[in-house]
Design a protein around this motif. Structure first.
Motif, PDB file in Angstrom:
ATOM      1  N   ALA A 216       0.844  -1.212   0.000  1.00 34.87           N
ATOM      2  CA  ALA A 216       0.000   0.000   0.000  1.00 34.87           C
ATOM      3  C   ALA A 216       0.866   1.244   0.000  1.00 34.87           C
ATOM      4  CB  ALA A 216      -0.869   0.002   1.260  1.00 34.87           C
ATOM      5  N   ILE A 217       0.233   2.363  -0.344  1.00 29.97           N
ATOM      6  CA  ILE A 217       0.831   3.669  -0.041  1.00 29.97           C
ATOM      7  C   ILE A 217      -0.092   4.209   1.058  1.00 29.97           C
ATOM      8  CG2 ILE A 217       1.538   5.935  -0.927  1.00 29.97           C
ATOM      9  CD1 ILE A 217       2.862   3.812  -2.612  1.00 29.97           C
ATOM     10  N   ALA A 218       0.408   4.240   2.278  1.00 32.69           N
ATOM     11  CA  ALA A 218      -0.464   4.575   3.412  1.00 32.69           C
ATOM     12  C   ALA A 218       0.200   5.622   4.289  1.00 32.69           C
ATOM     13  CB  ALA A 218      -0.735   3.314   4.231  1.00 32.69           C
ATOM     14  N   GLU A 219      -0.617   6.347   5.031  1.00 36.90           N
ATOM     15  CA  GLU A 219      -0.066   7.413   5.883  1.00 36.90           C
ATOM     16  C   GLU A 219       0.289   6.901   7.276  1.00 36.90           C
ATOM     17  OE1 GLU A 219      -2.962  10.567   5.673  1.00 36.90           O
ATOM     18  OE2 GLU A 219      -1.702  11.603   4.196  1.00 36.90           O
ATOM     19  N   TYR A 220       1.464   7.326   7.734  1.00 39.79           N
ATOM     20  CA  TYR A 220       1.898   7.057   9.109  1.00 39.79           C
ATOM     21  C   TYR A 220       2.381   8.378   9.695  1.00 39.79           C
ATOM     22  CZ  TYR A 220       1.861   1.980   8.554  1.00 39.79           C
ATOM     23  OH  TYR A 220       1.470   0.691   8.363  1.00 39.79           O
ATOM     24  N   PRO A 221       2.310   8.513  11.033  1.00 42.35           N
ATOM     25  CA  PRO A 221       2.818   9.762  11.619  1.00 42.35           C
ATOM     26  C   PRO A 221       4.347   9.810  11.582  1.00 42.35           C
ATOM     27  CG  PRO A 221       1.989   8.292  13.333  1.00 42.35           C
ATOM     28  CD  PRO A 221       1.732   7.610  12.021  1.00 42.35           C
ATOM     29  N   ASN A 222       4.895  11.032  11.511  1.00 42.61           N
ATOM     30  CA  ASN A 222       6.337  11.185  11.697  1.00 42.61           C
ATOM     31  C   ASN A 222       6.571  11.719  13.120  1.00 42.61           C
ATOM     32  OD1 ASN A 222       5.936  13.949  11.682  1.00 42.61           O
ATOM     33  ND2 ASN A 222       7.024  14.315   9.767  1.00 42.61           N
TER      34      ASN A 222
ATOM     35  N   MET B 273       7.279  14.448  14.302  1.00 38.47           N
ATOM     36  CA  MET B 273       6.694  15.763  14.576  1.00 38.47           C
ATOM     37  C   MET B 273       5.171  15.682  14.678  1.00 38.47           C
ATOM     38  SD  MET B 273       9.791  16.349  13.378  1.00 38.47           S
ATOM     39  CE  MET B 273       9.941  16.602  11.634  1.00 38.47           C
ATOM     40  N   GLY B 274       4.616  14.497  14.494  1.00 39.67           N
ATOM     41  CA  GLY B 274       3.176  14.320  14.644  1.00 39.67           C
ATOM     42  C   GLY B 274       2.399  14.514  13.345  1.00 39.67           C
ATOM     43  N   ARG B 275       3.102  14.793  12.238  1.00 39.38           N
ATOM     44  CA  ARG B 275       2.390  14.968  10.962  1.00 39.38           C
ATOM     45  C   ARG B 275       2.241  13.624  10.261  1.00 39.38           C
ATOM     46  NH1 ARG B 275       6.303  18.959   9.882  1.00 39.38           N
ATOM     47  NH2 ARG B 275       5.713  20.691  11.192  1.00 39.38           N
ATOM     48  N   LEU B 276       1.135  13.475   9.505  1.00 40.09           N
ATOM     49  CA  LEU B 276       0.954  12.240   8.747  1.00 40.09           C
ATOM     50  C   LEU B 276       1.722  12.341   7.434  1.00 40.09           C
ATOM     51  CD1 LEU B 276      -2.825  11.535   9.334  1.00 40.09           C
ATOM     52  CD2 LEU B 276      -0.888  10.208  10.198  1.00 40.09           C
ATOM     53  N   VAL B 277       2.480  11.289   7.120  1.00 41.57           N
ATOM     54  CA  VAL B 277       3.323  11.301   5.924  1.00 41.57           C
ATOM     55  C   VAL B 277       3.002  10.057   5.096  1.00 41.57           C
ATOM     56  CG1 VAL B 277       5.720  11.133   5.134  1.00 41.57           C
ATOM     57  CG2 VAL B 277       5.189  12.477   7.159  1.00 41.57           C
ATOM     58  N   PRO B 278       2.798  10.194   3.772  1.00 38.14           N
ATOM     59  CA  PRO B 278       2.577   8.994   2.971  1.00 38.14           C
ATOM     60  C   PRO B 278       3.830   8.105   2.950  1.00 38.14           C
ATOM     61  CG  PRO B 278       2.619  10.973   1.587  1.00 38.14           C
ATOM     62  CD  PRO B 278       2.736  11.431   2.997  1.00 38.14           C
ATOM     63  N   CYS B 279       3.598   6.800   3.080  1.00 35.69           N
ATOM     64  CA  CYS B 279       4.713   5.847   3.140  1.00 35.69           C
ATOM     65  C   CYS B 279       4.459   4.707   2.157  1.00 35.69           C
ATOM     66  CB  CYS B 279       4.810   5.209   4.532  1.00 35.69           C
ATOM     67  SG  CYS B 279       5.085   6.389   5.855  1.00 35.69           S
ATOM     68  N   VAL B 280       5.543   4.146   1.617  1.00 32.83           N
ATOM     69  CA  VAL B 280       5.424   2.955   0.772  1.00 32.83           C
ATOM     70  C   VAL B 280       5.556   1.743   1.696  1.00 32.83           C
ATOM     71  CG1 VAL B 280       6.407   1.676  -1.157  1.00 32.83           C
ATOM     72  CG2 VAL B 280       6.432   4.189  -1.185  1.00 32.83           C
ATOM     73  N   VAL B 281       4.448   0.995   1.823  1.00 27.57           N
ATOM     74  CA  VAL B 281       4.443  -0.158   2.728  1.00 27.57           C
ATOM     75  C   VAL B 281       4.850  -1.392   1.932  1.00 27.57           C
ATOM     76  CG1 VAL B 281       3.048  -1.528   4.322  1.00 27.57           C
ATOM     77  CG2 VAL B 281       2.600   0.933   4.055  1.00 27.57           C
ATOM     78  N   ILE B 282       5.940  -2.035   2.360  1.00 25.82           N
ATOM     79  CA  ILE B 282       6.465  -3.200   1.630  1.00 25.82           C
ATOM     80  C   ILE B 282       6.494  -4.409   2.555  1.00 25.82           C
ATOM     81  CG2 ILE B 282       8.384  -4.095   0.237  1.00 25.82           C
ATOM     82  CD1 ILE B 282       9.397  -1.123   0.107  1.00 25.82           C
ATOM     83  N   GLU B 283       5.905  -5.510   2.084  1.00 28.78           N
ATOM     84  CA  GLU B 283       5.975  -6.753   2.854  1.00 28.78           C
ATOM     85  C   GLU B 283       7.211  -7.507   2.391  1.00 28.78           C
ATOM     86  OE1 GLU B 283       2.175  -8.966   3.449  1.00 28.78           O
ATOM     87  OE2 GLU B 283       3.390 -10.558   2.558  1.00 28.78           O
ATOM     88  N   SER B 284       8.057  -7.879   3.335  1.00 30.11           N
ATOM     89  CA  SER B 284       9.321  -8.527   2.970  1.00 30.11           C
ATOM     90  C   SER B 284       9.085  -9.961   2.496  1.00 30.11           C
ATOM     91  CB  SER B 284      10.253  -8.534   4.183  1.00 30.11           C
ATOM     92  OG  SER B 284      11.389  -9.294   3.901  1.00 30.11           O
ATOM     93  N   ASP B 285       9.872 -10.386   1.483  1.00 29.70           N
ATOM     94  CA  ASP B 285       9.826 -11.790   1.079  1.00 29.70           C
ATOM     95  C   ASP B 285      10.907 -12.583   1.812  1.00 29.70           C
ATOM     96  OD1 ASP B 285      12.150 -10.935  -0.114  1.00 29.70           O
ATOM     97  OD2 ASP B 285      11.431 -11.093  -2.166  1.00 29.70           O
ATOM     98  N   GLY B 286      11.612 -11.921   2.730  1.00 30.37           N
ATOM     99  CA  GLY B 286      12.632 -12.594   3.533  1.00 30.37           C
ATOM    100  C   GLY B 286      13.923 -12.878   2.772  1.00 30.37           C
ATOM    101  N   GLU B 287      13.973 -12.464   1.506  1.00 27.15           N
ATOM    102  CA  GLU B 287      15.143 -12.805   0.670  1.00 27.15           C
ATOM    103  C   GLU B 287      16.267 -11.776   0.767  1.00 27.15           C
ATOM    104  OE1 GLU B 287      15.312 -15.484  -1.531  1.00 27.15           O
ATOM    105  OE2 GLU B 287      13.471 -16.180  -0.574  1.00 27.15           O
TER     106      GLU B 287
END
Ligand code: SF4
Ligand code: SF4
Length: 436
Positions: free
Chosen positions: A82-88, A90-104
């Motif tokens: 996903a591209i989802a928002e998480y806080p930084n 400073m308390g602001r929401l920032v869009p993040c690239v969420v990546i699920e690891s394949d463990g490789e």
């Protein structure tokens, strides 16, 4: 001989003993990361991947479109969820690239350049830019921009900042102890990029073994000097470091180190520069000091950017009786509102304080004009006036007291007997006015 230093400043308790003896360990590879598209001063990145894409470790996932910006890279290989928002912090929401690891941990193709010290300054800067390197001491200014001073401001000195004057933090100390040679290679690369003949490393004198390790590694380098500095906060602030080592004074009212011919980089940034220019490696991990009486097992961990703070703390035995968790050090760091927040390129420490160590901002009293804050302000400002005017909502008037010269070191709040949250007042006034 007296140690190099500056006027003003304070001596908060160091508390470095909690983590300083712990060599840097690799944090467990995260199952999922959230890589923020903005983790530097300047314009946010534009995502260049979408949910469902597979990515390799080190692949660009956010491109920098503006001059003052830095690209961001995948810190695991796997699938973009996903591209989802998480806080930084400073308390602001920032869009993040969420990546699920394949463990490789499958890397993108990296091209090593054994002759990296012969590269042209332009090529070095380009590699630093592509690797997404930013100032890792906490300021997160894009490094390639700092290495491109205008012609009318010639630079003749490069300085590595190994002061680490914030209490509790030991990430830079450990790097200097464990990887002094690579840190110095980073300095040599910086000197070549800027065409500079003189390099310094500034280290506070409470780290004699780090001074020794760096001196030993620099023994054969005639143009590099390792300088012990007086133990005083904020010795690691750029302007203080420059004054202490060269005697040059960066002008007030928005002056920059390049105005006096100096570029300063943190020691962690120097290591990242070496990794980028020599091995082609982008900045996907950093050393984080996890410490404080509120965490079970303080440590120094090499953490992938995008790992959740909660996961990092869990690897250090979890919180004990923590009342507050701070990103960074106690003086300049930010209190976190949640632990479900990703580690960024600027996360130098995670500090868990217990109830007895926390000052609650709501308990502050009026200014009694004792003048203590004025005596210790390293910038020669009047913090008392800044706080009183900001408290009264007279934000524009704060400019008459050089509001924008305050770099928020927190020394004034530390000595204030009325426990006034002076830095918060300064930040508020800055956000309500425009520089000028
Ligand atoms: S006014 Fe700003 S620069 Fe001066 S001591 Fe306070 S926080 Fe530091
Ligand atoms: S230290 Fe606190 S009480 Fe004293 S002058 Fe400064 S703001 Fe006022």
């Amino acid at each position: 001989m007296a140690l190099a230093t500056f006027k003003g400043g304070i001596h908060p308790p160091g508390r470095k003993e909690l983590s300083k003896a712990h060599p840097i360990e690799r944090a467990k590879p995260p199952k999922q990361v959230a890589v923020p598209l903005s983790q530097h001063i300047g314009a946010p990145c534009k995502p260049v991947v979408k949910p469902g894409d597979t990515v390799k470790l080190g692949q660009v996932v956010g491109e920098a479109e503006a001059f003052v910006s830095a690209p961001v890279h995948a810190s695991v290989s796997g699938k973009v969820r996903a591209i989802a928002e998480y806080p930084n912090p400073m308390g602001r929401l920032v869009p993040c690239v969420v990546i699920e690891s394949d463990g490789e941990d499958a890397w993108v193709d990296l091209v090593e350049d054994a002759d990296y010290l012969s590269l042209s300054p332009e090529r070095i800067k380009e590699k630093i830019r592509q690797a997404g390197i930013v100032g890792m001491g906490g300021a997160t200014f894009p490094t390639a921009v700092k290495l491109s001073p205008p012609k009318e401001k010639p630079v003749d000195v490069v300085m590595l900042n190994g002061a680490e004057c914030e209490p509790y933090l030991t990430a830079d100390y450990r790097l200097m102890m464990e990887r002094p040679g690579e840190v110095l290679e980073g300095l040599k690369i910086l000197m070549r990029a800027l065409g500079v003949k003189k390099g310094f490393v500034g280290i506070e004198d409470n780290k004699p073994d780090a001074v020794e390790a760096m001196r030993e590694a620099a023994a054969s380098l005639a143009d590099v000097e390792v300088c012990p500095l007086e133990v005083k906060y904020p010795q690691g602030a750029e302007k203080m470091l420059i004054k202490a080592i060269t005697g040059r004074e960066v002008p007030n009212k928005g002056g920059l180190p390049m105005d006096v011919g100096v570029v300063v980089q943190n020691v962690g940034t120097a290591l990242a520069i070496h990794n980028a220019v020599r091995y082609g490696k982008p900045l996907v991990e950093r050393v984080v000091t996890v410490t404080g009486r509120g965490v079970a097992e303080p440590r120094n961990l090499m953490v992938r950017v995008g790992t959740m703070v909660s996961e990092v703390i869990e690897q250090c035995g979890g919180l004990t009786e923590a009342a507050k968790v701070i990103s960074g050090g106690p003086m300049m760091g930010f209190a976190l509102s949640t632990l479900e927040m990703p580690v960024t390129k600027g996360t130098s420490g995670l500090l868990a304080l217990t109830e007895g160590e926390v000052v609650h901002a709501r308990d502050f009293k009026p200014c009694i004009r004792c003048g203590r804050c004025v005596d210790i302000c390293p910038m020669g400002l009047m913090p008392s006036m800044l706080s009183v005017l900001s408290e009264a909502g007279q934000y524009e008037e704060c400019k008459d007291y050089n509001l924008f010269d305050c770099f928020e070191c927190g020394s004034c709040a530390y000595v204030c007997p009325s426990k006034r949250p002076i830095v918060q007042f300064v930040r508020l006034a800055k956000s309500m006015t425009k520089p000028g």
